[in-house]
Scaffold this motif. Structure first.
Motif, PDB file in Angstrom:
ATOM      1  N   MET A 114      31.035  22.910 -83.956  1.00 44.17           N
ATOM      2  CA  MET A 114      29.860  23.514 -83.331  1.00 44.17           C
ATOM      3  C   MET A 114      28.697  23.613 -84.313  1.00 44.17           C
ATOM      4  O   MET A 114      27.533  23.456 -83.938  1.00 44.17           O
ATOM      5  CB  MET A 114      30.220  24.897 -82.809  1.00 44.17           C
ATOM      6  CG  MET A 114      29.537  25.256 -81.525  1.00 44.17           C
ATOM      7  SD  MET A 114      30.471  24.636 -80.112  1.00 44.17           S
ATOM      8  CE  MET A 114      31.883  25.730 -80.177  1.00 44.17           C
ATOM      9  N   ILE A 117      27.071  20.275 -84.428  1.00 47.31           N
ATOM     10  CA  ILE A 117      26.328  20.032 -83.189  1.00 47.31           C
ATOM     11  C   ILE A 117      25.007  20.785 -83.203  1.00 47.31           C
ATOM     12  O   ILE A 117      23.932  20.219 -82.918  1.00 47.31           O
ATOM     13  CB  ILE A 117      27.182  20.454 -81.967  1.00 47.31           C
ATOM     14  CG1 ILE A 117      28.384  19.531 -81.816  1.00 47.31           C
ATOM     15  CG2 ILE A 117      26.329  20.452 -80.696  1.00 47.31           C
ATOM     16  CD1 ILE A 117      29.412  20.030 -80.805  1.00 47.31           C
ATOM     17  N   ASN A 118      25.041  22.072 -83.522  1.00 40.83           N
ATOM     18  CA  ASN A 118      23.824  22.885 -83.516  1.00 40.83           C
ATOM     19  C   ASN A 118      22.814  22.376 -84.535  1.00 40.83           C
ATOM     20  O   ASN A 118      21.604  22.338 -84.267  1.00 40.83           O
ATOM     21  CB  ASN A 118      24.175  24.349 -83.801  1.00 40.83           C
ATOM     22  CG  ASN A 118      24.892  25.016 -82.636  1.00 40.83           C
ATOM     23  OD1 ASN A 118      24.768  24.588 -81.490  1.00 40.83           O
ATOM     24  ND2 ASN A 118      25.640  26.060 -82.919  1.00 40.83           N
ATOM     25  N   ARG A 145      29.035  20.415 -77.132  1.00 38.07           N
ATOM     26  CA  ARG A 145      29.009  21.868 -77.314  1.00 38.07           C
ATOM     27  C   ARG A 145      29.664  22.563 -76.122  1.00 38.07           C
ATOM     28  O   ARG A 145      30.452  23.500 -76.288  1.00 38.07           O
ATOM     29  CB  ARG A 145      27.580  22.364 -77.521  1.00 38.07           C
ATOM     30  CG  ARG A 145      27.519  23.853 -77.853  1.00 38.07           C
ATOM     31  CD  ARG A 145      26.170  24.244 -78.415  1.00 38.07           C
ATOM     32  NE  ARG A 145      25.082  24.109 -77.446  1.00 38.07           N
ATOM     33  CZ  ARG A 145      23.798  24.302 -77.731  1.00 38.07           C
ATOM     34  NH1 ARG A 145      23.438  24.614 -78.974  1.00 38.07           N
ATOM     35  NH2 ARG A 145      22.870  24.172 -76.805  1.00 38.07           N
ATOM     36  N   TYR A 149      33.097  24.917 -76.192  1.00 42.20           N
ATOM     37  CA  TYR A 149      33.075  26.306 -75.721  1.00 42.20           C
ATOM     38  C   TYR A 149      33.959  26.500 -74.493  1.00 42.20           C
ATOM     39  O   TYR A 149      34.550  27.566 -74.302  1.00 42.20           O
ATOM     40  CB  TYR A 149      31.639  26.761 -75.438  1.00 42.20           C
ATOM     41  CG  TYR A 149      30.994  27.387 -76.643  1.00 42.20           C
ATOM     42  CD1 TYR A 149      31.577  28.484 -77.276  1.00 42.20           C
ATOM     43  CD2 TYR A 149      29.822  26.873 -77.180  1.00 42.20           C
ATOM     44  CE1 TYR A 149      31.009  29.046 -78.401  1.00 42.20           C
ATOM     45  CE2 TYR A 149      29.242  27.430 -78.310  1.00 42.20           C
ATOM     46  CZ  TYR A 149      29.854  28.518 -78.918  1.00 42.20           C
ATOM     47  OH  TYR A 149      29.291  29.077 -80.050  1.00 42.20           O
ATOM     48  N   THR A 163      24.526  29.214 -80.883  1.00 43.39           N
ATOM     49  CA  THR A 163      23.816  28.012 -80.434  1.00 43.39           C
ATOM     50  C   THR A 163      22.733  27.586 -81.420  1.00 43.39           C
ATOM     51  O   THR A 163      21.926  26.720 -81.113  1.00 43.39           O
ATOM     52  CB  THR A 163      23.184  28.238 -79.050  1.00 43.39           C
ATOM     53  OG1 THR A 163      22.298  29.367 -79.114  1.00 43.39           O
ATOM     54  CG2 THR A 163      24.275  28.489 -78.002  1.00 43.39           C
ATOM     55  N   ASP A 190      24.269  23.738 -70.697  1.00 48.32           N
ATOM     56  CA  ASP A 190      24.417  22.531 -71.517  1.00 48.32           C
ATOM     57  C   ASP A 190      24.844  21.331 -70.686  1.00 48.32           C
ATOM     58  O   ASP A 190      24.342  20.213 -70.875  1.00 48.32           O
ATOM     59  CB  ASP A 190      25.433  22.776 -72.635  1.00 48.32           C
ATOM     60  CG  ASP A 190      24.833  23.490 -73.838  1.00 48.32           C
ATOM     61  OD1 ASP A 190      23.592  23.561 -73.935  1.00 48.32           O
ATOM     62  OD2 ASP A 190      25.611  23.967 -74.689  1.00 48.32           O
TER      63      ASP A 190
END
Length: 500
Positions: A114, A117-118, A145, A149, A163, A190
């Motif tokens: 994550m 990704i962020n 993402r 999650y 996020t 998302d």
């Protein structure tokens, strides 16, 4: 939460895959300062490929929390080696506690992905790369993402929702678990954005990437989980005209020579047959532990004996179901002796190097979409001809007769069992049980299964009796515990009820 703040950018870079996987070709971006990276489209694609790469490690052990915890699989018990009792075996016997190392790995691997990704999304927003490429990269990152999650919220319930990247380690100590409703709101947002950004298909060099169909299919599954059935129906129907179809032969879904085919909506990419480190090894993990080369094809191997099909799973197949022998075998032959220990056959294909098989892992298939759509229609309006049609398409391919005259309740039972056998050993069963049962119903269901398994174990335990705590399911085990190290690091995190 230390993992979130300290994990270096892009821990995994991918190397060249086979013809359907060559989009994963990349250099190692960790060799470049993050301030100098993200300067052009190639670098963004390398960053994205690193995110895809992290799926492998997560997928390699996902069976623990998605098949092993359910009534689908058990283990080939080793009475001489009890080293796994407190780790991976605990998922089978329902003895997972907050100190279990496997849940710590599960938590950390999702959150480290994550972070990447962020970070990539933050760099992508102001970039001036080609607009079409920017949309496709952004859509894939948003899907990823949401995917992570969605896993976390089903494993743990309330989870930490992050996020954006954290600017200092101190910020990590202020993080708390967000209510599931907030997490699902982010997942939904998302996936909706991903569906709008992503293409329906890619050129051959991009096969295996996330598509519009994958985003819609996962969003439909989210709505089904939330029991928002009309939205599940409308979303899943958008997948139907996108070009997917069922293979005539069920086996083709798992053939390494037919990766990313007409029925594949999304699968995790692997490549065997070389020393690049991108291979899968499912057949070695799932083969009976004393089978040597009888299952793997290489005599010098010592399989793990995990994820063994249960007697209950074997009995779930109707007579004449063509999927049974493809998905599992009830015995193996070693040195001319038939050994009656079942094993997963679905990922058993010839390969050229020991321990380096070439199987991809199916995450979303078109048959899953059809069964979800039929289920959603049944829950929304009842078992009409359309709902029966989707269910019977899947049954027909399996060589089974059509179902008719079902009530809402009998359709619900039929589609859940159909999902069990159609998607066997593809990491769907636990989440299917969880979303269709309350905590007390799930505990009662699993205790009933446990009574059968304890009375007549699928695999001999070598004279070792069950522990008094084995196979005792409680309502609170609907979710896994928050890993103890996370609570030690951040005292603002709370533990799930029952695990304190």
């Amino acid at each position: 939460m230390k993992k979130i703040t300290s994990f270096i950018l892009l821990t995994l870079g991918f190397v060249q895959f086979s013809c359907n996987d060559d989009f994963l070709t990349t250099t190692d971006p960790t060799r470049i300062s993050s301030d100098l990276f993200y300067q052009n489209q190639t670098q963004f694609e390398q960053a994205l490929n690193g995110v895809y790469g992290q799926l492998q490690g997560i997928t390699n052990t996902a069976y623990l929390g998605q098949e092993f915890m359910s009534d689908n699989t058990t283990l080939d018990f080793n009475p001489l080696d009890r080293g796994g009792a407190a780790g991976w075996e605990a998922f089978e016997f329902s003895t997972v506690n907050p100190g279990n190392g496997e849940i710590a790995t599960l938590w950390n691997s999702h959150y480290s992905t994550m972070y990447n990704i962020n970070y990539a999304l933050e760099k992508l927003e102001p970039s001036t790369i080609d607009a079409a490429a920017k949309s496709a990269i952004g859509g894939q990152l948003k899907f990823m993402r949401a995917f992570h999650y969605f896993n976390l919220v089903r494993y743990f319930g309330d989870v930490v929702l992050v996020t954006k990247t954290l600017k200092s380690p101190n910020e990590a100590f202020d993080l708390v678990r967000s209510p599931q409703a907030e997490v699902y709101k982010q997942i939904e947002a998302d996936l909706k954005e991903a569906a709008n950004l992503l293409p329906v298909t890619y050129p051959a060099s991009g096969r295996g990437r996330v598509t519009k169909g994958a985003a819609l299919s996962l969003l439909g599954k989210v709505y089904l989980t939330l029991k928002r059935y009309p939205e599940a129906v409308s979303t899943l129907k958008q997948v139907l005209p996108l070009g997917y179809s069922l293979y005539a032969n069920y086996k083709d879904n798992f053939d390494p020579t037919k990766k990313n085919g007409v029925e594949s909506v999304f699968e995790v990419q692997y490549q065997g047959g070389n020393d690049l480190g991108e291979q899968s090894n499912f057949v070695y993990v799932f083969a009976p532990r004393l089978s040597q080369g009888a299952v793997t094809g290489f005599a010098n191997t010592t399989p793990s004996g995990r994820n063994i099909p249960t007697n209950d799973m074997i009995a779930a197949y109707e007579p004449g179901d063509l999927r049974k022998d493809i998905s599992l075998q009830t015995s193996y032959t070693l040195n001319g002796v038939v050994v009656p220990i079942p094993f997963i056959n679905k990922y058993r294909y010839p390969h050229t190097i020991t321990g380096r098989s070439d199987n991809n892992w199916p995450v979303l298939r078109y048959s899953d979409v059809l069964l979800m759509l039929g289920e959603a229609i049944n829950e929304a309006t009842g078992p009409d001809a359309e709902a029966l049609g989707y269910l019977n398409q899947v049954r027909k391919r399996a060589g089974l007769g059509e179902l008719a005259g079902l009530t809402k309740d009998t359709y619900r039972t039929a589609v859940l069992n159909e999902r069990r056998v159609e998607l066997a050993f593809e990491n769907h069963r636990w989440f299917d049980l969880q979303r269709t049962k309350s905590p007390s119903e799930l505990a009662a269901f699993m205790n009933a299964y446990a009574a059968k398994e304890k009375t007549s174990p699928t695999v001999s335990r070598g004279g070792i009796a069950f522990n008094a705590l084995d196979y005792v399911y409680s309502d609170f085990e609907y979710y896994l515990p928050i890993p103890a190290p996370q609570i030690l690091i951040n005292t603002k995190l709370t533990q799930n009820p029952g695990y304190q």
